[in-house]
Design a protein around this motif. Structure first.
Motif, mmCIF file in Angstrom:
data_model
loop_
_atom_site.group_PDB
_atom_site.id
_atom_site.type_symbol
_atom_site.label_atom_id
_atom_site.label_comp_id
_atom_site.label_asym_id
_atom_site.label_seq_id
_atom_site.Cartn_x
_atom_site.Cartn_y
_atom_site.Cartn_z
ATOM 1 N N GLN A 84 15.323 62.023 69.015
ATOM 2 C CA GLN A 84 14.245 63.213 68.948
ATOM 3 C C GLN A 84 13.970 63.774 70.598
ATOM 4 O O GLN A 84 14.116 64.820 70.958
ATOM 5 C CB GLN A 84 12.823 62.655 68.380
ATOM 6 C CG GLN A 84 12.895 62.560 66.855
ATOM 7 C CD GLN A 84 11.728 62.241 66.415
ATOM 8 O OE1 GLN A 84 10.743 62.302 67.058
ATOM 9 N NE2 GLN A 84 11.588 61.887 65.055
ATOM 10 N N GLY A 85 13.941 62.617 71.564
ATOM 11 C CA GLY A 85 14.086 62.760 72.840
ATOM 12 C C GLY A 85 15.196 63.548 73.424
ATOM 13 O O GLY A 85 14.960 64.355 74.216
ATOM 14 N N MET A 86 16.361 63.162 73.081
ATOM 15 C CA MET A 86 17.472 63.748 73.778
ATOM 16 C C MET A 86 17.732 65.294 72.984
ATOM 17 O O MET A 86 18.054 66.237 74.016
ATOM 18 C CB MET A 86 18.748 62.813 73.119
ATOM 19 C CG MET A 86 20.128 63.741 73.722
ATOM 20 S SD MET A 86 21.465 62.573 73.240
ATOM 21 C CE MET A 86 21.565 63.060 71.340
ATOM 22 N N LEU A 212 19.494 51.891 75.837
ATOM 23 C CA LEU A 212 18.494 52.606 75.649
ATOM 24 C C LEU A 212 17.375 52.024 76.656
ATOM 25 O O LEU A 212 16.321 52.912 77.180
ATOM 26 C CB LEU A 212 17.783 52.756 74.219
ATOM 27 C CG LEU A 212 18.765 53.567 73.141
ATOM 28 C CD1 LEU A 212 18.292 53.367 71.744
ATOM 29 C CD2 LEU A 212 19.095 54.921 73.739
ATOM 30 N N TYR A 213 17.165 50.660 76.555
ATOM 31 C CA TYR A 213 16.123 50.151 77.469
ATOM 32 C C TYR A 213 16.369 50.374 78.918
ATOM 33 O O TYR A 213 15.495 50.917 79.756
ATOM 34 C CB TYR A 213 15.925 48.678 77.226
ATOM 35 C CG TYR A 213 15.101 48.082 78.070
ATOM 36 C CD1 TYR A 213 13.687 48.138 77.781
ATOM 37 C CD2 TYR A 213 15.304 47.434 79.296
ATOM 38 C CE1 TYR A 213 12.737 47.517 78.609
ATOM 39 C CE2 TYR A 213 14.343 46.500 80.169
ATOM 40 C CZ TYR A 213 13.045 46.707 79.700
ATOM 41 O OH TYR A 213 12.034 46.136 80.328
ATOM 42 N N ARG A 218 15.458 57.386 82.761
ATOM 43 C CA ARG A 218 16.223 58.919 82.604
ATOM 44 C C ARG A 218 16.124 59.643 81.353
ATOM 45 O O ARG A 218 16.112 60.846 81.331
ATOM 46 C CB ARG A 218 17.664 58.551 82.955
ATOM 47 C CG ARG A 218 17.996 58.026 84.302
ATOM 48 C CD ARG A 218 19.483 58.033 84.759
ATOM 49 N NE ARG A 218 19.714 57.692 86.098
ATOM 50 C CZ ARG A 218 20.986 57.732 86.849
ATOM 51 N NH1 ARG A 218 21.823 58.337 85.969
ATOM 52 N NH2 ARG A 218 21.083 57.478 87.977
ATOM 53 N N MET A 219 15.663 58.849 80.330
ATOM 54 C CA MET A 219 15.486 59.740 79.162
ATOM 55 C C MET A 219 14.722 60.833 79.065
ATOM 56 O O MET A 219 14.646 61.816 78.566
ATOM 57 C CB MET A 219 15.230 58.598 77.797
ATOM 58 C CG MET A 219 16.370 57.877 77.432
ATOM 59 S SD MET A 219 17.555 59.051 76.435
ATOM 60 C CE MET A 219 16.426 59.510 75.050
ATOM 61 N N ASN A 220 13.328 60.650 79.912
ATOM 62 C CA ASN A 220 12.630 61.547 80.113
ATOM 63 C C ASN A 220 12.901 62.732 80.707
ATOM 64 O O ASN A 220 12.396 64.037 80.291
ATOM 65 C CB ASN A 220 11.351 61.051 80.753
ATOM 66 C CG ASN A 220 10.657 59.968 80.503
ATOM 67 O OD1 ASN A 220 10.184 59.960 79.352
ATOM 68 N ND2 ASN A 220 10.235 58.971 81.414
ATOM 69 N N LEU A 221 14.008 62.659 81.558
ATOM 70 C CA LEU A 221 14.591 63.854 81.966
ATOM 71 C C LEU A 221 15.591 64.764 81.106
ATOM 72 O O LEU A 221 15.754 66.076 81.272
ATOM 73 C CB LEU A 221 15.562 63.625 83.286
ATOM 74 C CG LEU A 221 14.916 63.005 84.467
ATOM 75 C CD1 LEU A 221 15.795 62.455 85.494
ATOM 76 C CD2 LEU A 221 13.799 63.813 85.081
ATOM 77 N N LEU A 222 15.708 64.177 79.979
ATOM 78 C CA LEU A 222 16.373 65.053 78.720
ATOM 79 C C LEU A 222 15.632 66.165 78.359
ATOM 80 O O LEU A 222 16.182 66.731 77.596
ATOM 81 C CB LEU A 222 17.139 63.964 77.849
ATOM 82 C CG LEU A 222 18.407 63.277 78.530
ATOM 83 C CD1 LEU A 222 18.915 62.231 77.222
ATOM 84 C CD2 LEU A 222 19.297 64.232 78.967
ATOM 85 N N SER A 223 14.500 65.891 78.199
ATOM 86 C CA SER A 223 13.403 66.815 77.863
ATOM 87 C C SER A 223 13.506 68.137 78.660
ATOM 88 O O SER A 223 13.132 69.240 78.172
ATOM 89 C CB SER A 223 12.071 66.281 77.783
ATOM 90 O OG SER A 223 11.653 66.016 79.246
ATOM 91 N N LEU A 224 14.067 68.101 79.883
ATOM 92 C CA LEU A 224 14.338 69.337 80.606
ATOM 93 C C LEU A 224 15.596 70.092 80.030
ATOM 94 O O LEU A 224 16.463 69.571 79.523
ATOM 95 C CB LEU A 224 14.281 69.018 82.049
ATOM 96 C CG LEU A 224 13.092 68.111 82.904
ATOM 97 C CD1 LEU A 224 13.373 67.808 84.203
ATOM 98 C CD2 LEU A 224 11.775 69.050 82.558
ATOM 99 N N PHE A 280 9.073 58.214 77.505
ATOM 100 C CA PHE A 280 10.069 57.130 76.672
ATOM 101 C C PHE A 280 9.845 55.757 76.879
ATOM 102 O O PHE A 280 9.935 54.947 76.009
ATOM 103 C CB PHE A 280 11.467 57.864 76.893
ATOM 104 C CG PHE A 280 12.554 57.112 76.048
ATOM 105 C CD1 PHE A 280 12.747 57.563 74.633
ATOM 106 C CD2 PHE A 280 13.286 55.968 76.443
ATOM 107 C CE1 PHE A 280 13.633 57.086 73.812
ATOM 108 C CE2 PHE A 280 14.288 55.425 75.560
ATOM 109 C CZ PHE A 280 14.274 55.819 74.286
ATOM 110 N N SER A 281 9.662 55.228 78.267
ATOM 111 C CA SER A 281 9.440 53.828 78.237
ATOM 112 C C SER A 281 8.332 53.408 77.617
ATOM 113 O O SER A 281 8.349 52.200 77.458
ATOM 114 C CB SER A 281 9.385 53.705 80.015
ATOM 115 O OG SER A 281 8.067 53.984 80.368
#
Length: 336
Positions: A84-86, A212-213, A218-224, A280-281
């Motif tokens: 969902q985040g990606m 993932l951990y 960096r996962m938060n930046l995939l929302s951009l 995400f964290s």
């Protein structure tokens, strides 16, 4: 931060209480004293007297099943959170890229050719990985300006293709032996999980969780958008491939031992996001705790609600549909 810690502590405490309850209830109820004595004997080497039947039920029947519910629920919830985040889409679940369809096809092939349980599980695991590899290859070959849309469309197409192949095998299967086994597997179940199955699935689920951990920030930046994330120095394509591989590995490991259990990877990330937001964290550990608790509750309900066991895949749909509609109506702002 205080709200996040409170939510995490509450989820962990609820999970521990639910685990104790799951051990206690069933066709052979266990008293809290017997459970405490067994736990002390196993964890600390104490010598409290325990009825042999109670110890057999805990260690050989309910123990592997409860551990499997925790593992599968946490893995599916973590994979759903990552997807969902990606994809920046609240309607995405681990089924989107064809993992479940590929795993189902691999297992159905094993059942159709009368293979052992181990071969069926390995076939399901390999089928899930193969499906996502095909989806990613197709998406990479046809994408133009929107790689995410290309992946989604490729996943839908490949999932439909694998689903039609499953339908063909069900039509050709022996209606007295093979067809019931195929139908039962597709509904999902934790009834036959053995310690060997957990030993097979747990390392792969852990191998998917570690990336993932490590990539949680960096996962938060995939929302951009891809251009914005790239301008911040993020290798978007490599990060997306790593997330897809990790989430697929976790999903395939879970489906290989439990069959198809839907809604966990779609519903639970919404509930966690409603509590702690989209970061995400924070979202990942809470989603895993809630996913483990949700599937354990569903499995416990399924084996105690009726004289015959109700498959968890059926209950997750019955419970998840209205709950998801409510969450979707109340949690829209968490995506803003």
């Amino acid at each position: 931060m205080a709200g996040y810690r409170f939510s995490l502590t509450l989820a962990l405490a609820g999970l521990l209480l639910l685990t104790a309850f799951a051990f206690a209830v069933g066709r052979f109820p266990l008293a809290p004293g017997d459970l405490a004595a067994i736990a002390a004997n196993q964890l600390f080497g104490a010598g409290y007297p325990v009825p042999p039947t109670a110890e057999t039920v805990v260690m050989q029947v309910r123990g592997p099943r409860i551990l499997a519910a925790l593992l599968v629920g946490a893995a599916l919830a973590a994979a759903g959170t990552a997807y969902q985040g990606m994809f920046r889409n609240p309607l995405v679940s681990p089924d989107l890229l064809g993992v479940s369809a590929g795993a189902a096809l691999g297992a159905v092939l094993g059942i159709y050719f009368s293979q052992s349980v181990l071969v069926i599980q390995l076939g399901a695991f390999a089928g899930g990985l193969l499906a996502v590899a095909v989806v990613y290859a197709v998406g990479a070959s046809v994408r133009r300006h929107d790689p995410i849309l290309a992946l989604i469309l490729a996943g839908i197409v490949i999932g439909t293709l694998f689903g039609s192949m499953i339908g063909l095998l069900k039509y050709l299967a022996d209606p007295y032996n093979q067809l019931p086994a195929i139908t039962f597997w597709l509904l999902g179940s934790l009834a036959a999980v053995a310690p060997r199955d957990l030993a097979l699935a747990a390392p792969f689920a852990l191998a998917g969780l570690v990336p993932l951990y490590l990539l949680r920030w960096r996962m938060n930046l995939l929302s951009l958008s891809d251009d914005e994330a790239g301008a911040l120095g993020v290798p978007v394509t490599r990060l997306r491939i790593a997330v897809v591989c990790a989430a697929t590995l976790m999903t395939a490991a879970a489906v290989a031992i439990s069959g198809i259990i839907g809604w966990v990877g779609l519903l639970i990330p919404h509930a966690a996001r409603l509590l702690v937001g989209p970061e995400f964290s924070r979202l990942l550990p809470l989603s895993m705790l809630l996913g483990a608790a949700f599937l354990l509750a569903v499995d416990t309900l399924g084996r105690t609600i009726a004289p015959i066991e109700v498959p968890p895949g059926v209950l997750t749909a019955l419970i998840g549909t209205p709950f998801f509609l409510w969450l979707f109506a109340t949690a829209r702002r968490s995506w803003q």
